[in-house]
Design a protein around this motif. Structure first.
Motif, short mmCIF file in Angstrom:
data_model
loop_
_atom_site.label_atom_id
_atom_site.label_comp_id
_atom_site.label_asym_id
_atom_site.label_seq_id
_atom_site.Cartn_x
_atom_site.Cartn_y
_atom_site.Cartn_z
N SER A 60 0.85 -1.20 0.00
CA SER A 60 0.00 0.00 0.00
C SER A 60 0.88 1.25 0.00
CB SER A 60 -0.89 0.05 1.24
OG SER A 60 -1.75 -1.05 1.30
N ILE A 61 0.47 2.23 -0.79
CA ILE A 61 1.13 3.53 -0.79
C ILE A 61 0.20 4.51 -0.12
CG2 ILE A 61 2.13 5.38 -2.18
CD1 ILE A 61 2.57 3.24 -4.40
N GLU A 62 0.62 5.04 1.04
CA GLU A 62 -0.21 5.94 1.83
C GLU A 62 0.13 7.40 1.57
OE1 GLU A 62 -1.28 5.62 6.36
OE2 GLU A 62 0.69 6.59 6.16
N ALA A 63 1.42 7.69 1.50
CA ALA A 63 1.89 9.08 1.33
C ALA A 63 3.33 9.05 0.85
CB ALA A 63 1.79 9.82 2.67
N ASP B 109 4.23 -6.47 9.33
CA ASP B 109 4.16 -5.24 8.56
C ASP B 109 5.53 -4.57 8.53
OD1 ASP B 109 1.30 -5.48 8.45
OD2 ASP B 109 1.21 -4.65 10.47
N ILE B 110 5.86 -4.02 7.37
CA ILE B 110 7.08 -3.22 7.22
C ILE B 110 6.64 -1.87 6.68
CG2 ILE B 110 9.37 -3.05 6.20
CD1 ILE B 110 9.25 -6.10 5.73
N VAL B 111 7.07 -0.80 7.35
CA VAL B 111 6.66 0.56 6.99
C VAL B 111 7.90 1.35 6.60
CG1 VAL B 111 5.43 2.62 7.77
CG2 VAL B 111 4.80 0.37 8.71
N PHE B 112 7.81 2.07 5.48
CA PHE B 112 8.92 2.86 4.95
C PHE B 112 8.53 4.33 4.89
CE2 PHE B 112 8.79 -1.31 3.00
CZ PHE B 112 10.09 -1.77 3.10
N ALA B 113 9.49 5.22 5.16
CA ALA B 113 9.26 6.67 5.10
C ALA B 113 10.00 7.26 3.92
CB ALA B 113 9.73 7.34 6.39
N TYR B 114 9.26 7.84 2.98
CA TYR B 114 9.84 8.30 1.72
C TYR B 114 10.98 9.31 1.92
CZ TYR B 114 10.76 10.30 -2.73
OH TYR B 114 11.44 10.74 -3.84
N GLU B 115 10.73 10.39 2.63
CA GLU B 115 11.74 11.45 2.72
C GLU B 115 13.06 10.94 3.30
OE1 GLU B 115 7.70 13.49 3.29
OE2 GLU B 115 8.66 11.64 3.95
N THR B 116 12.97 10.11 4.33
CA THR B 116 14.18 9.59 4.96
C THR B 116 14.91 8.63 4.02
OG1 THR B 116 13.29 9.89 7.18
CG2 THR B 116 15.10 8.32 6.94
N VAL B 117 14.17 7.73 3.38
CA VAL B 117 14.79 6.78 2.46
C VAL B 117 15.47 7.53 1.30
CG1 VAL B 117 14.36 4.88 0.85
CG2 VAL B 117 13.19 4.92 3.07
#
Length: 171
Positions: free
Chosen positions: A14-17, A96-104
């Protein structure tokens, strides 16, 4: 590398933000990284196991990091195990694995590496956490990082730890 995911293994993405690549691109990166991890690390799951990948932004992951780890800051990836293993076999809800765009994205730029290579590394890192690998102390960190390096090498991705000393951080 051939896709060696276990029979019935499901990646719920899923893409949330965040300004993430499209879902097909993310799915391809995730499948490749997870498949390599299963092949290289001999990970075992029950049939029809599912892992959930959530792609979000720094604001959302900061809330999760504060709530679950008492760290009021964004981070690149968080893992939430979904079930206790039956011996060495995990599932059917792996977690669940959650990723943060700006940090990555910022880390990939700072390291001078391809975004997809960094995301592959973080996917493998997050997946290994779901299988109880950790880096709370130097011995655990050495084991987990060694496994990550071997998996990444099988994908033709350079050692992400080559230019820094081993540091256990519990993150």
């Amino acid at each position: 590398m051939p896709d060696v995911l276990p029979d019935g293994f499901v990646i719920d993405l899923s893409i949330e933000a965040g300004d993430w690549p499209d879902e097909d691109s993310l799915t391809a990166i995730a499948r490749r990284a997870i498949s390599a991890a299963f092949a290289a690390a001999d990970l075992q799951v029950v049939g029809d196991t599912e892992v959930s990948l959530l792609f979000t932004d720094d604001a959302s992951i900061r809330k999760l990091n504060r709530e679950w780890r008492d760290k009021d800051k964004p981070t690149n990836v968080l893992s939430f195990p979904g079930s206790d293993p039956r011996g060495e076999v995990y599932g059917p809800l792996l977690g669940d694995i959650v990723f943060a765009y700006e940090t990555v994205a910022a880390e990939a730029r700072k390291l001078g590496i391809e975004f997809s290579d960094h995301l592959s590394h973080l996917t493998i890192h997050g997946l290994l956490h779901l299988f109880d690998y950790d880096h709370q102390d130097n011995e655990e960190a050495e084991l987990m990082e060694g496994l990550e390096k071997a998996i990444l090498a099988s994908l033709g991705i350079d050692d992400p730890y080559a230019d820094r000393p081993l540091v256990a951080d519990g993150g």
